[in-house]
Each structure stands twice: as structure tokens, then as C-alpha cells.
Design an enzyme around this catalytic site. Structure first.
Site, PDB file in Angstrom:
ATOM      1  N   GLY A 231       0.821  -1.199   0.000  1.00  0.00           N
ATOM      2  CA  GLY A 231       0.000   0.000   0.000  1.00  0.00           C
ATOM      3  C   GLY A 231       0.860   1.256   0.000  1.00  0.00           C
ATOM      4  O   GLY A 231       1.923   1.329  -0.630  1.00  0.00           O
ATOM      5  N   SER A 232       0.433   2.252   0.770  1.00  0.00           N
ATOM      6  CA  SER A 232       1.048   3.581   0.696  1.00  0.00           C
ATOM      7  C   SER A 232       2.475   3.654   1.225  1.00  0.00           C
ATOM      8  O   SER A 232       3.147   4.671   1.039  1.00  0.00           O
ATOM      9  CB  SER A 232       0.173   4.590   1.445  1.00  0.00           C
ATOM     10  OG  SER A 232      -1.075   4.737   0.804  1.00  0.00           O
ATOM     11  N   VAL A 233       2.970   2.615   1.891  1.00  0.00           N
ATOM     12  CA  VAL A 233       4.386   2.588   2.263  1.00  0.00           C
ATOM     13  C   VAL A 233       5.247   2.768   1.017  1.00  0.00           C
ATOM     14  O   VAL A 233       6.315   3.408   1.056  1.00  0.00           O
ATOM     15  CB  VAL A 233       4.731   1.266   2.983  1.00  0.00           C
ATOM     16  CG1 VAL A 233       6.238   1.076   3.116  1.00  0.00           C
ATOM     17  CG2 VAL A 233       4.072   1.225   4.355  1.00  0.00           C
ATOM     18  N   PHE A 234       4.761   2.255  -0.118  1.00  0.00           N
ATOM     19  CA  PHE A 234       5.530   2.325  -1.356  1.00  0.00           C
ATOM     20  C   PHE A 234       5.604   3.749  -1.912  1.00  0.00           C
ATOM     21  O   PHE A 234       6.439   4.045  -2.777  1.00  0.00           O
ATOM     22  CB  PHE A 234       4.923   1.394  -2.405  1.00  0.00           C
ATOM     23  CG  PHE A 234       5.807   1.122  -3.587  1.00  0.00           C
ATOM     24  CD1 PHE A 234       6.917   0.302  -3.473  1.00  0.00           C
ATOM     25  CD2 PHE A 234       5.555   1.717  -4.815  1.00  0.00           C
ATOM     26  CE1 PHE A 234       7.753   0.068  -4.552  1.00  0.00           C
ATOM     27  CE2 PHE A 234       6.380   1.484  -5.910  1.00  0.00           C
ATOM     28  CZ  PHE A 234       7.479   0.662  -5.772  1.00  0.00           C
ATOM     29  N   LYS A 235       4.761   4.641  -1.405  1.00  0.00           N
ATOM     30  CA  LYS A 235       4.831   6.037  -1.845  1.00  0.00           C
ATOM     31  C   LYS A 235       6.176   6.665  -1.501  1.00  0.00           C
ATOM     32  O   LYS A 235       6.573   7.674  -2.097  1.00  0.00           O
ATOM     33  CB  LYS A 235       3.689   6.835  -1.230  1.00  0.00           C
ATOM     34  CG  LYS A 235       2.315   6.464  -1.780  1.00  0.00           C
ATOM     35  CD  LYS A 235       1.185   7.154  -1.037  1.00  0.00           C
ATOM     36  CE  LYS A 235      -0.180   6.704  -1.575  1.00  0.00           C
ATOM     37  NZ  LYS A 235      -1.307   7.238  -0.795  1.00  0.00           N
TER      38      LYS A 235
END
Length: 578
Positions: free
Chosen positions: A299-303
Site C-alpha cells: 500500500g502507501s508505504v511504497f509512496k
């Protein structure tokens, strides 16, 4: 008639020759590995005329960084042999030392068919008193425990008896089908060093009825090599590991994990996987898996990766604004409306539109750019220590660790919709919690990524060092120090800003920087979709010491927040003063 006699003679001679060859095979050629099942005939012959009690399987053990045994703990124990039931012996004196009745001891011996451990663990004083009695068949010895209470169970791994695997790994080594071999985790990675040469046992020779032979003499047999078994000194701190496991259980973590790294040495201080390992059935259910080293949807950790790429590629000038009321496609309205945000606010509030748009622009510029920055942050290759150790080239401390990925094929790299979903850590993006923690450690250090150590050294039995595992950089490029500094500010904003997704962590005794993530999975419970919930970060922000990743896998939207777990770990470590 002479031909008939001659034929019979030849037949008898051939039969005798076959028998002699068979006898040579049994006694001279293959006494320790006979037949297709590789039976150790020497061991089997001893078993037929002896009673044995295993004290220690001889396998090397794991210790925490402070030298505390994590496996194979030796417990002072009283061993009683069953032939005592047919003897007159001083049971009263033994009972007095143990503070039990003679009848309790006699009852235990009477029902025993093999040597048994009687009663509770002994004290050192009790051991001395018992052995001074010199009772044949009663011995105070150190007995290896069964490891049921082992911490970091999935990281350390499982051993088992597997004769076929033993012969495949060690074709030139003597052993039996009962030699324990490492099957998972560090036990598997370090099997070459830990495999036993010989066990420690008490042996008592008996006749066919189980009665004593050669008087009442019990032999203590132990390895003759003073340098074995070897000791693997892990980097984990046993006290911190126990507390991390307690916190995971306190918050009812059903499936997921915790990873804590020492940023300076880039070593694992604690690694928790839930559910617990079922030692009775170690390969059943999710307890057999070590989730922190398995690739998950982030999820948004990859942002964080998209942010790093956007900064270095110069596509987020300070005055750029993003309409975060729009969905990732750019058309219509988003379910979560955040208004018009600049880049730092987009990161703090985890605006999907911003990072989907940036991912598409990066892919248009170069279809390999997103993977390039994922690699620079150490998310694609396994991050555990690897290198040459003696005659073992490319030795991996944790061979079960998975790598990560961004796309499956070139078609996905060229697809704008795939790029958009990839930018928010969905579709085919996978990273491990261990790699996520390692990414945070690299950012906190200024961009330099390193391999993660689980074991710092291997020692001989006498305590001297056999091999030390040095700190090592990961191969490949790093992000620039300037980009790392920019990411540090963005990660701090996630916690510090009022509307940041990590703002609940802003009043902790140590300042935290990090990134949250909520990933949609393709799994459902009834009609409700299951989510992966993440928070990864480092602290204290001013002088980074720890990198921490917490992930709850496959939970409902209204449960399983990882922020309380992260907070409890920060409070514990700050209170510990470490």
C-alpha cells in the site's frame, strides 16, 4: 554324477562367496550406512543391547547478543534408570534431598520402561548432593530442554530428523537418519556449522530382558572435540524480543509481524511473526511462516519510493499543487477528499491522486524508473547478510527470505493504469516488512543501504571466535544524501502534521518519522475485503537509533491498527533507556 557333484560344489562356493561379500559389506564397507535406507548398523546393534538417555543432541545452538541461550537450554535434571526397581538402594536419602516422599520416586521407577527425568529442575547444591550418593541408576545431569518456549521461533527456525535430506546435504559425512538437520530459518541457513558430530548420552548395557550386564556401570558419552558444538551469536536482544512478542499478543496480532533494527549496525534486535509456531505441528497453518521476510502488498508505504524518484528526477517543484479530491484515474471524485495539497502535505496525508499521477509521469519518462528507485532503497533483493564464509561461497544467513517486486513484465511497465496503481503500492507491488524497515534505516543514515545481520558471529564451544560477520553495504546505487534529507522531512511530516496519517504517534517520548500504509488484498471474509495495515519508520528523529516496521495482515478496515503497537514499542525502548 561327477558333473552333478561339481555343479553343487560350484553353487555352494558361490553362495559362500555371496555371504562373505555380504558380511564384508555389513562389517567393513557400509557399517554406518547400510542398504538403500542407509541404516547405521553400529548404532542399531548398540540399541539392541543398551538403554540410552539422550542428554544433548550435539547440535550447535543459538544465543542472543548478550550470550543468553535461545535454544537448547540445559536444565539440571534427575535421571532415573528403570533397573532401580529391582535393586535395594537408598531411596530415602534421595527423597530427602528432593523434599518428596520415597513412595513418589518408587512409583515413578516402577512404571518406567526407559530412563526418565524425575521431578522439577534441580539446584546446583542438589546436583552435588545427589551425585555424592553414587546411586547406580540415579544421576544429576544437565539435560537439554525441548525448546517449547523459544522466542523468535520462526526466525530461528525448525530442525527435524530427515535422513534423505542429511545425505543430500552431507554425502561425505557420517551420521544417521536421526541426525537433526535445519529445515527452516536460521537453522537451515547455519546448518553446515550446527550439524552435530556426536551427541551426549548416558548408556547402560542390558540383556534381552532389560536386566543389567557388566555390573551396574552407566557410561557417559560425549563428543571428544573440545571445539564443538558451535555457537551462533544472534544480533537480537532477548529482553527486547520478549517484550515485542508480548506487545504483539497484547494487541491480538493474528497474522503479521514486527521488525526492529539497530540503525548503527543494521542488525535485527527483534523480529516477531504471528501466529505462533505450533511445535507439535511446525509445518501446519500460518504459524509455520515467517511473515516479516515474506513479500506482502505494501500500500502507501511504497509512496516513499515514488517520493524519492520524484525528488531526484525534479518533477515536484515547491509550488506544485495536486487536487486530492480527485481519484487516481483523475476523473470524478475520490472517496477520501483532501482538497488541494502541495507535495509534502500529499505525502503526510497519503493522497492517492498525487502519487498515482507522479508514478505515471515517472513511467512516461522511463519505464524502469520506479524499479530503479525501489532498488536504490533496497526493496527488490533480499536484504539479509550474504557473502563468502570459508568454503561456502555466497552464504546467506537466512535463505528463506524473499525479495520484492514492482512489475511482473514489460507490458505492465508500459501501462499507465498499472503505473498509477503501482504508485500507491497496489497491483503487483510486493515488499517484505524486513526490507521496509531496512529502507527506513537507510533513509535515516543519509541514503546508504546495508545488508541486515541476524547473526554477528560463530564461536567455538570454548568461546573463541570462529567467524565474525562484518557489516556490509548492499550492492547497487543509493539515493543521494540530499534526497534522503528531503525524505526525512517528509516522513517526519506524516507524524508531525495535524492531518498526517501517523499523527497519533506525535506525543510519544521519542520523535518518530515514518509512513503508514493500508493495502487492499484480493481476499475477503464474506463480503468484506481484507486489508494489510502498515507503519514503518525510525526514531528518535534527531538522532536515529531504531528502524521499526509493524504490519497486520488481512484485517478488516475497522480493526487491526498498527499505530498502538508501534507506539508501545517506542515507549518501551525509550523507557528502557537503550
Amino acid at each position: 554324477m561327477p558333473n552333478r557333484i561339481r555343479g553343487i560344489s560350484v553353487f555352494i562356493l558361490c553362495a559362500i562367496l555371496v555371504l562373505l561379500l555380504r558380511l564384508a559389506q555389513i562389517q567393513l564397507l557400509e557399517p554406518e550406512s547400510f542398504g538403500k535406507h542407509h541404516i547405521n548398523l553400529l548404532e542399531e546393534s548398540v540399541k539392541q543391547r543398551a538403554q540410552e538417555f539422550l542428554l544433548d543432541d550435539g547440535r550447535g545452538e543459538f544465543y542472543d547478543k548478550n550470550g543468553r541461550a535461545l535454544t537448547g537450554t540445559k536444565v539440571p535434571s534427575l535421571v532415573l534408570f528403570p533397573f532401580l526397581k529391582d535393586m535395594d538402594w537408598d531411596v530415602e536419602a534421595l527423597a530427602e534431598i528432593l523434599n518428596v516422599t520415597p513412595e513418589e520416586i518408587e512409583a515413578a521407577v516402577r512404571t518406567a520402561e526407559k530412563p526418565i527425568v524425575f521431578g522439577r529442575p534441580l539446584t546446583e547444591e542438589e546436583m552435588e548432593k545427589i551425585n555424592r550418593l553414587k546411586i547406580p541408576g540415579a544421576f544429576a545431569v544437565y539435560k537439554e530442554t525441548d525448546g517449547k518456549d523459544t522466542i523468535a521461533a520462526q526466525l530461528i527456525g525448525v530442525i527435524g530428523e530427515n535422513g534423505k535430506l542429511f545425505r543430500e546435504r552431507y554425502p561425505d559425512r557420517s551420521g544417521s537418519a536421526k541426525t537433526p538437520v535445519g529445515l527452516t530459518g536460521l537453522q537451515k541457513g547455519f546448518d553446515e556449522f550446527l550439524i552435530p558430530d556426536e551427541n551426549s548420552r548416558l548408556v547402560f548395557h542390558v540383556d534381552g530382558k532389560g536386566d543389567p550386564l557388566f555390573g551396574l556401570h552407566v557410561r557417559y558419552i560425549s563428543p571428544a572435540n573440545p571445539y564443538t558444538p558451535l555457537k551462533a551469536i544472534m544480533t537480537i536482544d532477548g529482553e527486547i524480543q520478549r517484550e515485542a512478542e508480548r506487545i504483539a499478543d497484547l494487541h491480538k496480532m493474528k497474522k503479521g509481524g514486527i521488525v526492529l533494527l539497530d540503525i548503527e549496525t543494521n542488525s535485527v534486535l527483534a523480529l516477531v511473526s504471528r501466529p505462533n509456531l505450533d511445535r507439535a505441528n511446525p509445518f501446519s497453518g500460518d504459524g509455520s511462516k515467517n511473515f516479516p521476510v515474506e513479500a506482502q502488498i505494501p500500500g502507501s508505504v511504497f509512496k516513499t519510493v515514488i517520493a524519492a524518484a520524484a525528488i531526484e528526477e525534479g518533477i515536484v517543484p515547491p509550488d506544485r499543487q495536486f487536487d486530492c479530491d480527485r481519484p487516481i484515474t483523475g476523473e470524478g471524485e475520490a472517496e477520501r477528499k483532501l482538497g488541494v495539497l502541495d507535495f509534502p502535505a500529499s505525502f503526510a496525508q497519503s493522497c492517492n491522486y498525487t502519487f498515482a499521477q507522479l508514478a505515471k509521469e515517472l513511467a512516461e519518462k522511463d519505464k524502469n524508473l520506479i524499479e530503479k528507485y525501489a532498488e536504490r532503497l533496497g526493496l527488490l533483493e533480499p536484504v539479509g547478510w550474504r557473502g563468502d564464509v570459508f568454503r561456502l561461497p555466497d552464504f546467506r544467513q537466512l535463505p528463506d527470505e524473499e525479495g520484492g517486486r514492482v512489475f511482473l513484465n514489460d507490458e505492465e511497465r508500459r501501462d499507465k493504469n498499472f503505473a498509477a496503481l503501482t504508485g500507491i503500492g497496489q497491483k503487483n507491488v510486493r515488499i517484505t516488512p524486513l526490507a521496509a524497515a531496512n529502507m527506513m534505516a537507510a533513509i535515516a543514515r543519509g541514503g546508504e543501504k546495508k545488508q541486515v545481520r541476524f547473526v554477528s558471529e560463530i564461536r567455538y564451544a570454548d568461546g573463541s571466535t570462529m567467524f565474525s560477520f562484518p557489516e556490509q553495504r548492499m550492492a547497487g546505487e543509493n539515493i543521494s544524501p540530499d534526497t534522503a534529507k528531503a525524505l526525512q522531512k517528509l516522513l517526519r511530516g506524516v507524524v508531525e502534521k495535524e492531518k498526517g496519517t501517523g499523527s497519533a504517534l506525535n506525543r510519544l517520548p521519542a520523535a518518530v518519522a515514518g509512513k503508514s500504509g493500508t493495502a487492499e488484498t484480493n481476499r475477503y471474509a464474506g463480503e468484506k475485503q481484507l486489508l494489510n495495515k502498515w507503519f514503518v519508520g525510525y526514531f528518535p528523529y534527531e538522532k536515529p537509533k531504531y528502524a521499526l516496521a509493524v504490519v497486520n495482515l488481512e484485517v478488516f478496515a475497522d480493526e487491526g491498527s498498527v499505530l498502538p503497537i508501534f507506539a508501545d514499542m517506542v515507549k518501551y525502548l525509550h523507557g528502557k533507556g537503550s
